[in-house]
Design an enzyme around this catalytic site. Structure first.
Site, short mmCIF file in Angstrom:
data_model
loop_
_atom_site.label_atom_id
_atom_site.label_comp_id
_atom_site.label_asym_id
_atom_site.label_seq_id
_atom_site.Cartn_x
_atom_site.Cartn_y
_atom_site.Cartn_z
N ASP A 83 0.86 -1.18 0.00
CA ASP A 83 0.00 0.00 0.00
C ASP A 83 0.90 1.24 0.00
O ASP A 83 2.12 1.14 0.19
CB ASP A 83 -0.97 -0.03 1.19
CG ASP A 83 -2.19 0.86 0.96
OD1 ASP A 83 -2.15 1.71 0.04
OD2 ASP A 83 -3.19 0.72 1.68
C1 NOJ Z 1 -3.96 3.88 0.19
C2 NOJ Z 1 -5.17 3.03 0.36
O1 NOJ Z 1 -5.10 2.34 1.59
C3 NOJ Z 1 -5.36 2.03 -0.74
O2 NOJ Z 1 -6.61 1.42 -0.58
C4 NOJ Z 1 -5.24 2.68 -2.08
O3 NOJ Z 1 -5.47 1.76 -3.11
C5 NOJ Z 1 -3.86 3.29 -2.20
N1 NOJ Z 1 -3.69 4.28 -1.16
C6 NOJ Z 1 -3.60 3.94 -3.56
O4 NOJ Z 1 -4.31 5.10 -3.67
#
Ligand code: NOJ
Length: 730
Positions: free
Chosen positions: A286
């Site tokens: 993430d």
């Molecule tokens: C953080 C989020 O937790 C995740 O769900 C998302 O896909 C990513 N950022 C990318 O934006």
């Protein structure tokens, strides 16, 4: 002479074929193409494939963006914060033409509940109990994504979530593992189509692996104390189902799973995902999750964080640039073996080859009017909104309106809102595309006077609008009060200490109640709400969630009776915030009698259970029929129930099949959903619903290391308010 010419031309064509490397040969098998390409790549080229960058707000097509500037165009992936296919093609051209091997970039983005056509949020989608419709909306979302230059979505989120203080309950399919599995699979199939290389398929990404929904106290990014039993029983099953359905990628979570962060967790990422489940796609971290290993206290610096994440099984570093910065050194120091790099690069390349990116790296440019918000996608958005709005309360048939309703007081901050109803995670959604509740109601009730007043804002203390709202209510026959949450109150980093609406909104309800007019409360929000004080004041409640661009007409249809509501909750509404966690599949108390162990100050019953949802018709269930009441574990029982629509309107009824196992070596939840099915039943007709109990599938359970156990004995089957016993022997 002629013979010589033929021989020459055959030789020439062999020569040409020989000059095209295997990895560029469309007809060669993907695994051969991967190993050929891998054999030609330098270490630097390999490392680049394992990085994903973002690009900032930068429209200069020759400059990929501040964060990528200066880096070779050979990066593995970009988070594509743009919807411009021309820009994408310009960036892709650099990768294809200005790098030695011409490896296409994978463009990823958060397409969560639609791209430009914004559909209801995921928790609402689950309340439709219509996975087929969800699959269709995901495939439309994929089409809009492809036409905008996106190959890969960071969706679906299949984190089982039982704490509505957590802002991300809006992004998943609720409290039940089976429901998350079914809707997760539907969305994977919708996004990925029949095969990834189809022109309008995009790769799905299962997130956030794993246990993120257990974030302590509903606070985001926190520790998640997930026991081995609940990991296997509750949090892993949706992932396993979606991996089996062919999901191409997985995202590791921000959470710390009982002491080992999800992004450094070898057990979950490698032992389970890759070794046991044979997942052959790749895992992306993430956003910042690699760097966060330092803050989470398991790595001394970024370099060690990179090593730990990678060696645990995270192949791609989202945005941190840590793999790019440190991997050459880590490989040289033998802290990362080349075999692991090769495996990781192969996984990334596999997704790219499967998507057909090597053969068709560019996006077809289609004019904007044909790209977005097509009749079909708008129709899907409307249908899904209709099927996901839950009628929670309907005292004395307040709804649908009868012909005495000549004047509606339409009140509340959500009534004319177009910003918040589209919901969190709708980057490319535009409020101008959305239909407000006001617009939908105005269209539906052409001969009814609509008396509008905002009443108050979503929060704050300004009560100056109350007087007008009360005056409008007094002039009207009924009040439609549209309250709820701003979209920013849901999604990432949107935890709330209470799930009640802000006091100002509750006060408005109290003021309006004094008029004595019936109140229909319409709620748009991303989580279950605490309605303990509001519920007694209102006559009907419609939970519309965040319906996306097409909420107005479906709500109006429910108010008028044109639509018979068919949604049911996929997540329980606790009575108060203090009741959290409250979910249907709890385990039995040691003293399940005389209210022992229950809260002594309030009821232990939630306000609305998982599965609750009213309709305008009446369904009568026949007694459950079982083909046998005693079988052995390799046999099956056919069960059926017939449901009659005895009301005056057609409807769609979802039948839920639950089982329970009262005695087992590992205690079982009091009941577990095993199957559901939604069918249309015309007024006056009946339909038979069936389910086949397969003991090894439906009655076995996992232990804390993922081994499935079956224990013979008595079991119960539950449908609606019926419970029947059956026995399964060895
Ligand atoms: C953080 C989020 O937790 C995740 O769900 C998302 O896909 C990513 N950022 C990318 O934006």
């Amino acid at each position: 002479m002629k013979k010589i010419a033929i021989v020459c031309s055959v030789l020439l064509s062999h020569l040409i074929v020989a000059q095209v490397p295997v990895y560029k040969n469309k007809t060669a098998p993907v695994e051969k193409r991967i190993s050929d390409l891998l054999s030609k790549m330098t270490i630097e080229e390999k490392i680049l494939q394992l990085n994903q960058y973002t690009f900032g707000i930068n429209n200069n097509p020759n400059n990929i963006g501040p964060e990528v500037k200066g880096l070779p165009a050979g990066i593995g992936s970009l988070i594509y914060f743009s919807a411009d296919p021309v820009l994408r093609n310009t960036i892709q051209k650099k990768a294809m033409e200005e790098t030695r091997l011409g490896i296409p970039i994978l463009f990823g983005f958060d397409v969560i509940h639609g791209f430009r056509t914004v559909y209801p949020i995921s928790i609402a989608q689950a309340c439709s109990w219509n996975p087929e419709l969800v699959k269709l909306n995901c495939s439309e979302a994929a089409r809009e994504s492809v036409l905008s230059g996106v190959d890969w979505t960071f969706s679906p989120m299949i984190d089982v979530a039982r704490d509505p203080r957590w802002g991300r309950v809006s992004e998943g399919y609720g409290e039940d593992p089976y429901v998350n599995a079914v809707f997760g699979v539907a969305s994977v199939k919708g996004y990925q189509g029949k095969k990834l290389s189809d022109p309008f398929s995009i790769a799905a990404c299962l997130k956030h692996f794993v246990g993120y929904g257990m974030s302590e106290g509903g606070r985001d990014y926190r520790f998640s104390d997930v026991s081995a039993q609940s990991l296997w029983e509750t949090y892993l099953p949706p992932y396993q189902a979606c991996i089996d359905a062919g999901a191409a990628t997985v995202m590791s979570g921000f959470n710390d799973i009982s002491g080992v962060p999800a992004t450094a967790n070898h057990y979950t990422l490698t032992e389970i995902l890759k070794k046991r489940w044979k997942f052959n796609g790749f895992v992306v971290s993430d956003w910042n999750a690699v760097k966060q290993l330092v803050w989470q206290g398991v790595a001394k610096d970024e370099k060690e964080a990179g090593q730990k994440a990678f060696m645990a099984g995270v192949e791609m570093d989202m945005k941190d640039n840590i793999y790019f910065e440190h991997f050459a050194a880590l490989i040289a120091e033998k802290k990362i073996p080349m075999s692991a790099i090769n495996d990781a690069v192969s996984r990334v390349l596999r997704v790219k080859f499967n998507l057909g990116l090597f053969d068709n790296p560019y996006t077809e440019i289609v004019e904007e009017q044909s790209r977005y918000l097509q009749a079909r996608s708008k129709e899907l958005a409307t249908n899904l909104a209709e099927e996901s709005m839950v009628l929670l309360k309907n005292k004395s048939n307040t709804l649908p309106f009868n012909s005495n309703v000549k004047k509606i007081a339409l009140i509340g901050p959500m009534a004319k809102d177009k910003e918040n109803i589209i919901g969190a995670w709708s980057f490319n959604g535009k409020s101008k595309d959305a239909e407000s509740l006001f617009e939908g109601i105005q269209k539906e009730f052409k001969n009814v006077t609509i008396n509008y007043a905002v009443g108050c804002d979503f929060d704050g203390t300004n009560e100056s609008g109350f007087a007008e709202a009360v005056a409008k209510a007094k002039e009207s026959d009924i009040i439609v009060l549209c309250l709820g949450e701003k979209k920013t109150w849901s999604g990432e980093n949107a935890s709330r200490s209470t799930i009640a609406l802000p006091e100002i909104q509750e006060k408005l309800v109290e003021e309006l109640k004094k008029t004595g007019k019936p109140i229909v409360l319409v709620l748009s929000n991303g989580r279950p709400l605490e309605l303990v004080r509001l519920e007694p004041l209102v006559d009907a409640i419609v939970e519309i969630w965040q319906p996306g661009v097409a909420g107005g007409t479906p709500l109006a249809g429910i108010l008028s009776g044109r639509i018979n509501p068919s949604a049911k909750l996929a997540i329980t509404f606790p009575l108060t915030t203090g009741q959290i966690p409250t979910y249907y599949s709890i385990r039995q108390s040691a003293r399940p009698f005389d209210k022992q162990g229950d809260y002594q100050d309030i009821s232990t019953e939630p306000l609305y259970w998982f599965g609750h949802g009213l309709s305008y018709t009446k369904y009568d269930y026949s007694p459950i029929k079982l083909s046998a009441t005693k079988i052995n574990k390799n046999q099956k029982i056919m069960v059926e129930v017939s449901v009659a629509n005895t009301g005056k309107v057609d409807g769609k009824e979802t039948v839920f099949w639950y089982v329970s196992d009262p005695v087992a070596s590992i205690s079982r939840p009091i009941k577990e959903l095993k199957f559901f099915e939604k069918k249309e039943i015309k007024s006056g007709k009946k339909i038979i619903y069936t389910f086949q109990i397969e003991p090894m599938r439906d009655l076995s359970f996992t232990d804390a290391i993922g081994k499935r156990l079956f224990e013979s004995g008595d079991f119960y089957l539950y449908v609606n308010d019926q419970k029947v016993k059956f026995e399964v022997t060895e």
